[in-house]
Write an enzyme that holds these catalytic residues in place. Sequence first.
Site, PDB file in Angstrom:
ATOM      1  N   GLY A  20     -49.607  88.493 -22.029  1.00 22.96           N
ATOM      2  CA  GLY A  20     -50.374  89.731 -22.082  1.00 22.96           C
ATOM      3  C   GLY A  20     -49.492  90.957 -22.235  1.00 22.96           C
ATOM      4  O   GLY A  20     -48.618  91.013 -23.097  1.00 22.96           O
TER       5      GLY A  20
ATOM      6  N   LYS B 292     -53.008  82.012 -17.291  1.00 27.05           N
ATOM      7  CA  LYS B 292     -53.623  82.081 -15.959  1.00 27.05           C
ATOM      8  C   LYS B 292     -53.704  80.698 -15.325  1.00 27.05           C
ATOM      9  O   LYS B 292     -53.449  80.535 -14.131  1.00 27.05           O
ATOM     10  CB  LYS B 292     -55.023  82.681 -16.043  1.00 27.05           C
ATOM     11  CG  LYS B 292     -55.049  84.164 -16.310  1.00 27.05           C
ATOM     12  CD  LYS B 292     -56.473  84.673 -16.369  1.00 27.05           C
ATOM     13  CE  LYS B 292     -56.526  86.129 -16.754  1.00 27.05           C
ATOM     14  NZ  LYS B 292     -57.898  86.627 -16.855  1.00 27.05           N
TER      15      LYS B 292
ATOM     16  N   ASP C  99     -47.266  92.042 -20.150  1.00 25.16           N
ATOM     17  CA  ASP C  99     -46.046  91.955 -19.339  1.00 25.16           C
ATOM     18  C   ASP C  99     -44.809  92.585 -19.986  1.00 25.16           C
ATOM     19  O   ASP C  99     -44.031  93.253 -19.299  1.00 25.16           O
ATOM     20  CB  ASP C  99     -45.743  90.502 -18.958  1.00 25.16           C
ATOM     21  CG  ASP C  99     -46.682  89.949 -17.898  1.00 25.16           C
ATOM     22  OD1 ASP C  99     -47.547  90.704 -17.395  1.00 25.16           O
ATOM     23  OD2 ASP C  99     -46.556  88.751 -17.557  1.00 25.16           O
TER      24      ASP C  99
ATOM     25  N   GLY D  88     -60.112  79.925 -19.782  1.00 22.88           N
ATOM     26  CA  GLY D  88     -59.473  79.130 -20.816  1.00 22.88           C
ATOM     27  C   GLY D  88     -58.098  79.695 -21.121  1.00 22.88           C
ATOM     28  O   GLY D  88     -57.383  79.195 -21.971  1.00 22.88           O
TER      29      GLY D  88
ATOM     30  N   GLU E 182     -70.474  84.597 -20.506  1.00 24.58           N
ATOM     31  CA  GLU E 182     -70.506  85.913 -21.132  1.00 24.58           C
ATOM     32  C   GLU E 182     -70.143  86.948 -20.074  1.00 24.58           C
ATOM     33  O   GLU E 182     -70.753  87.004 -19.006  1.00 24.58           O
ATOM     34  CB  GLU E 182     -71.898  86.190 -21.693  1.00 24.58           C
ATOM     35  CG  GLU E 182     -71.930  87.375 -22.613  1.00 24.58           C
ATOM     36  CD  GLU E 182     -73.280  87.559 -23.290  1.00 24.58           C
ATOM     37  OE1 GLU E 182     -73.519  88.682 -23.769  1.00 24.58           O
ATOM     38  OE2 GLU E 182     -74.080  86.613 -23.315  1.00 24.58           O
TER      39      GLU E 182
ATOM     40  N   LYS F 264     -42.279  87.172 -10.097  1.00 25.27           N
ATOM     41  CA  LYS F 264     -43.567  87.753 -10.475  1.00 25.27           C
ATOM     42  C   LYS F 264     -44.661  87.340  -9.488  1.00 25.27           C
ATOM     43  O   LYS F 264     -45.449  88.171  -9.036  1.00 25.27           O
ATOM     44  CB  LYS F 264     -43.935  87.332 -11.900  1.00 25.27           C
ATOM     45  CG  LYS F 264     -45.225  87.968 -12.386  1.00 25.27           C
ATOM     46  CD  LYS F 264     -45.567  87.518 -13.801  1.00 25.27           C
ATOM     47  CE  LYS F 264     -46.922  88.064 -14.202  1.00 25.27           C
ATOM     48  NZ  LYS F 264     -47.387  87.516 -15.479  1.00 25.27           N
TER      49      LYS F 264
ATOM     50  N   ASP G 174     -60.668  87.685 -12.821  1.00 23.55           N
ATOM     51  CA  ASP G 174     -60.852  88.697 -13.849  1.00 23.55           C
ATOM     52  C   ASP G 174     -59.791  89.744 -13.574  1.00 23.55           C
ATOM     53  O   ASP G 174     -59.647  90.217 -12.441  1.00 23.55           O
ATOM     54  CB  ASP G 174     -62.252  89.305 -13.856  1.00 23.55           C
ATOM     55  CG  ASP G 174     -62.542  89.963 -15.202  1.00 23.55           C
ATOM     56  OD1 ASP G 174     -62.406  89.275 -16.234  1.00 23.55           O
ATOM     57  OD2 ASP G 174     -62.866  91.148 -15.229  1.00 23.55           O
TER      58      ASP G 174
END
Length: 197
Positions: free
Chosen positions: A155, A13, A157, A9, A40, A177, A69
Amino acid sequence: MQKVVLATGNVGKVRELASLLSDFGLDIVAQTDLGVDSAEETGLTFIENAILKARHAAKVTALPAIADDSGLAVDVLGGAPGIYSARYSGEDATDQKNLQKLLETMKDVPDDQRQARFHCVLVYLRHAEDPTPLVCHGSWPGVITREPAGTGGFGYDPIFFVPSEGKTAAELTREEKSAISHRGQALKLLLDALRNG
Protein backbone atom coordinates in the site's frame (compact mmCIF):
# COMPACT_ATOMS: atom_id res chain seq x y z
CA MET A 1 -7.02 -24.58 16.84
CA GLN A 2 -10.15 -22.50 16.29
CA LYS A 3 -10.79 -21.86 12.59
CA VAL A 4 -11.65 -18.22 11.89
CA VAL A 5 -12.38 -16.67 8.51
CA LEU A 6 -10.50 -13.49 7.70
CA ALA A 7 -12.82 -11.28 5.66
CA THR A 8 -10.35 -9.99 3.10
CA GLY A 9 -8.75 -10.96 -0.15
CA ASN A 10 -5.81 -8.60 0.43
CA VAL A 11 -2.75 -10.86 0.48
CA GLY A 12 -0.70 -8.38 2.51
CA LYS A 13 -3.31 -8.23 5.28
CA VAL A 14 -3.75 -12.03 5.31
CA ARG A 15 0.00 -12.59 5.69
CA GLU A 16 0.36 -9.95 8.40
CA LEU A 17 -2.63 -11.07 10.49
CA ALA A 18 -2.26 -14.84 10.03
CA SER A 19 1.30 -14.85 11.35
CA LEU A 20 0.33 -12.79 14.40
CA LEU A 21 -2.87 -14.70 15.20
CA SER A 22 -1.44 -18.22 14.83
CA ASP A 23 0.41 -17.69 18.12
CA PHE A 24 -2.97 -17.44 19.86
CA GLY A 25 -4.51 -20.70 18.68
CA LEU A 26 -6.47 -19.17 15.81
CA ASP A 27 -6.28 -20.88 12.43
CA ILE A 28 -6.87 -18.01 10.01
CA VAL A 29 -8.39 -18.87 6.65
CA ALA A 30 -8.79 -16.15 4.03
CA GLN A 31 -12.36 -15.79 2.76
CA THR A 32 -11.09 -16.20 -0.80
CA ASP A 33 -9.81 -19.68 0.12
CA LEU A 34 -13.38 -20.57 1.15
CA GLY A 35 -14.96 -19.17 -2.02
CA VAL A 36 -16.49 -16.17 -0.25
CA ASP A 37 -16.98 -13.07 -2.38
CA SER A 38 -16.10 -9.68 -0.95
CA ALA A 39 -18.87 -7.83 0.86
CA GLU A 40 -19.99 -4.54 -0.60
CA GLU A 41 -18.38 -1.77 1.45
CA THR A 42 -21.27 0.65 1.76
CA GLY A 43 -20.34 2.09 5.16
CA LEU A 44 -19.12 5.63 5.67
CA THR A 45 -16.53 4.73 8.31
CA PHE A 46 -13.84 2.13 8.89
CA ILE A 47 -15.98 0.64 11.69
CA GLU A 48 -19.10 0.27 9.54
CA ASN A 49 -17.17 -1.37 6.70
CA ALA A 50 -15.33 -3.77 9.01
CA ILE A 51 -18.63 -4.92 10.57
CA LEU A 52 -20.22 -5.36 7.12
CA LYS A 53 -17.29 -7.49 5.95
CA ALA A 54 -17.13 -9.64 9.10
CA ARG A 55 -20.89 -10.25 9.15
CA HIS A 56 -20.91 -11.26 5.48
CA ALA A 57 -18.01 -13.72 5.92
CA ALA A 58 -19.52 -15.22 9.10
CA LYS A 59 -22.92 -15.60 7.45
CA VAL A 60 -21.57 -17.37 4.36
CA THR A 61 -19.12 -19.67 6.19
CA ALA A 62 -20.86 -20.25 9.55
CA LEU A 63 -17.47 -19.55 11.17
CA PRO A 64 -16.31 -16.80 13.50
CA ALA A 65 -14.95 -13.91 11.43
CA ILE A 66 -12.37 -11.19 11.70
CA ALA A 67 -12.49 -8.20 9.39
CA ASP A 68 -10.06 -5.38 8.97
CA ASP A 69 -10.90 -2.05 7.46
CA SER A 70 -8.02 0.32 7.29
CA GLY A 71 -6.69 3.25 5.41
CA LEU A 72 -4.62 6.36 5.32
CA ALA A 73 -5.99 9.73 6.47
CA VAL A 74 -3.99 12.79 5.41
CA ASP A 75 -4.69 15.87 7.55
CA VAL A 76 -4.35 18.50 4.81
CA LEU A 77 -6.72 16.48 2.58
CA GLY A 78 -9.47 16.43 5.22
CA GLY A 79 -8.85 12.76 6.02
CA ALA A 80 -8.65 11.54 2.42
CA PRO A 81 -8.11 9.01 1.02
CA GLY A 82 -9.69 7.49 4.19
CA ILE A 83 -12.13 4.63 3.56
CA TYR A 84 -11.32 4.93 -0.15
CA SER A 85 -7.58 4.27 0.34
CA ALA A 86 -7.58 1.02 -1.66
CA ARG A 87 -9.58 2.59 -4.51
CA TYR A 88 -8.08 6.09 -4.39
CA SER A 89 -6.90 6.09 -8.01
CA GLY A 90 -10.14 4.62 -9.38
CA GLU A 91 -11.77 1.27 -10.10
CA ASP A 92 -8.60 -0.29 -11.56
CA ALA A 93 -6.52 0.94 -8.60
CA THR A 94 -3.20 -0.66 -7.69
CA ASP A 95 -0.91 0.16 -4.78
CA GLN A 96 1.45 1.93 -7.19
CA LYS A 97 -1.32 3.99 -8.85
CA ASN A 98 -2.75 5.01 -5.45
CA LEU A 99 0.66 6.03 -4.17
CA GLN A 100 1.42 8.06 -7.31
CA LYS A 101 -1.97 9.80 -7.17
CA LEU A 102 -1.38 10.81 -3.54
CA LEU A 103 2.11 12.13 -4.31
CA GLU A 104 0.73 14.10 -7.27
CA THR A 105 -2.16 15.48 -5.17
CA MET A 106 0.29 16.58 -2.48
CA LYS A 107 3.12 17.87 -4.70
CA ASP A 108 2.57 21.50 -3.63
CA VAL A 109 1.92 20.75 0.06
CA PRO A 110 4.77 22.13 2.23
CA ASP A 111 6.83 19.70 4.31
CA ASP A 112 5.38 21.00 7.60
CA GLN A 113 1.81 20.17 6.47
CA ARG A 114 2.24 16.54 5.35
CA GLN A 115 1.01 14.82 8.55
CA ALA A 116 -1.06 11.66 8.15
CA ARG A 117 -2.31 8.65 10.09
CA PHE A 118 -2.90 5.07 9.20
CA HIS A 119 -6.09 3.77 10.85
CA CYS A 120 -7.07 0.15 11.36
CA VAL A 121 -10.34 -1.20 12.73
CA LEU A 122 -10.46 -4.91 13.50
CA VAL A 123 -13.83 -6.51 14.17
CA TYR A 124 -14.35 -10.01 15.58
CA LEU A 125 -17.76 -11.66 15.28
CA ARG A 126 -18.32 -14.92 17.17
CA HIS A 127 -21.11 -15.73 14.68
CA ALA A 128 -23.08 -13.88 12.01
CA GLU A 129 -25.77 -12.64 14.43
CA ASP A 130 -23.32 -11.62 17.19
CA PRO A 131 -24.97 -8.58 18.86
CA THR A 132 -21.74 -7.49 20.58
CA PRO A 133 -18.86 -7.66 18.10
CA LEU A 134 -15.41 -6.86 19.40
CA VAL A 135 -14.29 -3.60 17.76
CA CYS A 136 -10.66 -2.49 18.11
CA HIS A 137 -9.04 0.62 16.62
CA GLY A 138 -5.38 1.48 16.17
CA SER A 139 -3.82 4.58 14.63
CA TRP A 140 -0.26 5.31 13.58
CA PRO A 141 1.00 8.88 13.00
CA GLY A 142 3.47 9.71 10.26
CA VAL A 143 4.38 12.09 7.47
CA ILE A 144 3.88 11.69 3.71
CA THR A 145 7.24 11.79 1.92
CA ARG A 146 7.88 13.28 -1.51
CA GLU A 147 9.33 10.04 -2.96
CA PRO A 148 8.90 6.33 -2.19
CA ALA A 149 11.56 4.56 -0.11
CA GLY A 150 11.83 0.90 0.89
CA THR A 151 10.56 -2.37 -0.52
CA GLY A 152 8.74 -3.94 2.43
CA GLY A 153 5.09 -3.74 3.38
CA PHE A 154 2.35 -2.82 0.93
CA GLY A 155 0.00 0.00 0.00
CA TYR A 156 1.20 3.46 1.00
CA ASP A 157 4.07 2.13 3.17
CA PRO A 158 6.86 3.46 0.87
CA ILE A 159 5.68 7.09 1.29
CA PHE A 160 4.66 6.90 4.98
CA PHE A 161 7.59 8.21 7.03
CA VAL A 162 7.62 7.21 10.69
CA PRO A 163 9.45 9.96 12.63
CA SER A 164 10.06 7.80 15.72
CA GLU A 165 11.92 5.26 13.56
CA GLY A 166 13.56 7.65 11.09
CA LYS A 167 12.39 5.67 8.06
CA THR A 168 9.33 4.79 6.01
CA ALA A 169 6.99 1.95 6.91
CA ALA A 170 8.35 0.09 3.85
CA GLU A 171 11.87 0.25 5.34
CA LEU A 172 10.82 -1.38 8.62
CA THR A 173 11.17 -5.11 9.19
CA ARG A 174 7.91 -7.01 9.57
CA GLU A 175 8.61 -7.34 13.30
CA GLU A 176 9.33 -3.62 13.71
CA LYS A 177 6.18 -2.70 11.81
CA SER A 178 3.96 -5.13 13.74
CA ALA A 179 5.16 -3.69 17.05
CA ILE A 180 4.12 -0.10 16.26
CA SER A 181 1.69 -0.05 13.33
CA HIS A 182 -2.01 0.74 13.35
CA ARG A 183 -2.77 -2.92 12.60
CA GLY A 184 -0.39 -4.11 15.31
CA GLN A 185 -2.10 -1.82 17.85
CA ALA A 186 -5.60 -2.96 16.87
CA LEU A 187 -4.51 -6.59 16.97
CA LYS A 188 -3.05 -6.22 20.48
CA LEU A 189 -6.39 -4.78 21.63
CA LEU A 190 -8.28 -7.62 19.94
CA LEU A 191 -6.07 -10.31 21.48
CA ASP A 192 -6.48 -8.73 24.94
CA ALA A 193 -10.26 -8.72 24.45
CA LEU A 194 -10.27 -12.36 23.29
CA ARG A 195 -8.11 -13.40 26.27
CA ASN A 196 -10.39 -11.62 28.73
CA GLY A 197 -13.52 -13.23 27.50
